[in-house]
Design a protein around this motif. Structure first.
Motif, PDB file in Angstrom:
ATOM      1  N   HIS A 264       1.154  -1.176  -0.012  1.00 15.08           N
ATOM      2  CA  HIS A 264      -0.072  -0.191  -0.144  1.00 15.08           C
ATOM      3  C   HIS A 264       1.123   1.080   0.160  1.00 15.08           C
ATOM      4  N   PRO A 265       0.525   2.156  -0.707  1.00 18.30           N
ATOM      5  CA  PRO A 265       1.540   3.780  -0.516  1.00 18.30           C
ATOM      6  C   PRO A 265       1.583   4.234   0.452  1.00 18.30           C
ATOM      7  N   ASN A 266       0.774   3.977   1.504  1.00 19.33           N
ATOM      8  CA  ASN A 266       0.557   4.695   2.377  1.00 19.33           C
ATOM      9  C   ASN A 266       1.024   3.765   3.870  1.00 19.33           C
ATOM     10  N   ASN A 267       1.655   3.236   3.475  1.00 14.28           N
ATOM     11  CA  ASN A 267       1.856   1.810   4.692  1.00 14.28           C
ATOM     12  C   ASN A 267       3.116   2.228   5.854  1.00 14.28           C
ATOM     13  N   ALA A 268       2.888   1.565   6.574  1.00 15.89           N
ATOM     14  CA  ALA A 268       3.893   2.070   8.151  1.00 15.89           C
ATOM     15  C   ALA A 268       5.335   1.188   8.162  1.00 15.89           C
ATOM     16  N   ALA A 269       5.887   0.617   6.630  1.00 14.55           N
ATOM     17  CA  ALA A 269       7.180   0.384   6.757  1.00 14.55           C
ATOM     18  C   ALA A 269       8.234   0.344   7.094  1.00 14.55           C
TER      19      ALA A 269
END
Length: 400
Positions: A264-269
């Motif tokens: 997802h582009p708004n991830n929590a990596a």
């Protein structure tokens, strides 16, 4: 009469000084302007377990509450949505489960009467059914885990499993020698959402035996999740034992390399990769911070676990064998998947739900809570406070 020359010079100098001071007064900023600018609100990267810093409070509106009999257990037109409380539990854990049931019924479910669904790989006893039915006014369901969901997969090499057990037991990886623990972690990671009893269910609240709930919650948490388009709700966020997940991150990276479209582009990596708090983890866990949501408490939307991205990810991990050759738990597996494949804004910290699963607490600063110490995080040694991974979550995601 003209002033002596010396006095005229003195008068001129005095006048100049006066005019200079007047100019300074008018040019000086006001007291308000001289005040230093206010620091931005903390995002809790400075979290230090001070009770005054431990946030509390209900989530934003709307909050669906009891009005008349809209949540009565026998109301065929109830405001309840398609959701259940669920627990994987053994018959011998009955007393511990009743502790958990009594707490959640007292603090929340006696108002909303959501059904309880119990799973076991063995049939439930008559005593188990009788006592759990007596603990709630809500519907209770008893389900058997299919052997195909529970048994050790055929591709797991028994000799390699035994060698791995010996190695990781020496490294003090807890529960490594318990085959049933590996089976449980695998089931909670990827099989529970596929159980036929849940095929028409959307939301679930996972409750384990011998946990405690401390705060009165007077809104429908399932409807709040639906109203705010949330996928997952957590309560405690900690680090894992890096030896137990040594190859989880490399396997995840392999999967992501093959399926970049799932990220997802708004991830929590960044939360998953941050090495600041416990840099020693990265040497062992290959870049994974080991931060994870402690999944003994989770409120979630089953649609995520049934999505193609998650099913493909789970199948990849399952074939890699880490549920048995290591001790991959459902908590890190769920957390890594959520952190990479879901919009991080759809993950919510239920700060207002007081909770304990030994040895960790979430104890809000709220008059609705009793039986726990505000701001307390652990029931054990003080060094366990270092296991709190919430500061990294607040750093990269915020407080929601």
């Amino acid at each position: 009469m003209a002033l002596p020359k010396g006095m005229r010079v003195l008068a001129i100098i005095t006048a100049c000084i006066f005019l200079y001071l007047v100019v300074l007064v008018f040019q000086a900023p006001s007291e308000e302007m001289q005040m230093p600018s206010r620091a931005p609100p903390k995002k809790y990267q400075e979290w230090d377990h001070d009770p005054q810093l431990d946030p509390s409070g209900e989530p934003p509106e709307p909050l669906r509450r009891v009005e008349g009999d809209n949540y009565a257990p026998d109301n065929p037109h109830s405001d309840r949505i398609n959701a259940t409380i669920l627990s994987l539990v053994r018959n011998e854990e009955l007393n511990d489960l009743l502790q958990s049931m009594n707490d959640l019924e007292r603090t929340w479910n006696h108002k909303f009467n959501y059904p309880w669904t119990f799973f076991n790989d063995k049939p439930f006893t008559a005593e188990f059914k009788r006592k759990t039915r007596a603990a709630t006014k809500a519907e209770v369901r008893y389900e058997l885990v299919p052997a195909a969901h529970w048994d050790v997969p055929s591709w797991i090499n028994e000799d390699l499993f035994q060698e791995s057990v010996s190695l990781l037991v020496e490294q003090k990886v807890q529960y490594m020698e318990k085959r049933s623990y590996h089976q449980m972690c695998r089931w909670n990671s990827g099989m529970f959402s596929e159980h036929p009893a849940l095929k028409d269910t959307q939301y679930y609240w996972r409750v384990e035996p011998n946990v405690q709930f401390f705060c009165s919650v007077d809104y429908d948490v399932f409807r709040w999740m639906a109203d705010h388009n949330k996928t997952y709700g957590f309560n405690i966020n900690i680090y894992d034992n890096p030896e137990s997940v040594a190859t989880l991150w490399p396997e995840t990276q392999k999967f992501v390399a093959d399926h970049p479209e799932y990220v997802h582009p708004n991830n929590a990596a960044e939360w998953l990769e941050d090495s600041h708090k416990r840099p020693e983890n990265n040497k062992i866990a290959h870049g994974y911070s080991t931060c994870h949501f402690w999944s003994n408490f989770e409120i979630g939307d089953l649609a995520f676990w049934r999505s193609k991205a998650y099913r493909d990810y789970f199948d990849h991990l399952d074939r890699a064998g880490g549920f048995f050759y290591e001790r991959w738990g459902d908590a890190p597996v769920h957390s890594v998947a959520l952190g990479l494949f879901e919009d991080k804004s759809k993950i919510h910290w239920f700060r207002d739900i007081g909770y304990q699963h030994i040895p960790f607490f979430n104890c809000p600063n709220s008059p609705k809570c009793s039986g726990c110490v505000t701001g307390r995080f652990t029931d054990g040694e003080k060094w366990l406070n270092r296991e709190d991974c919430r500061p990294l979550w607040f750093k990269y995601v915020g407080m929601d």
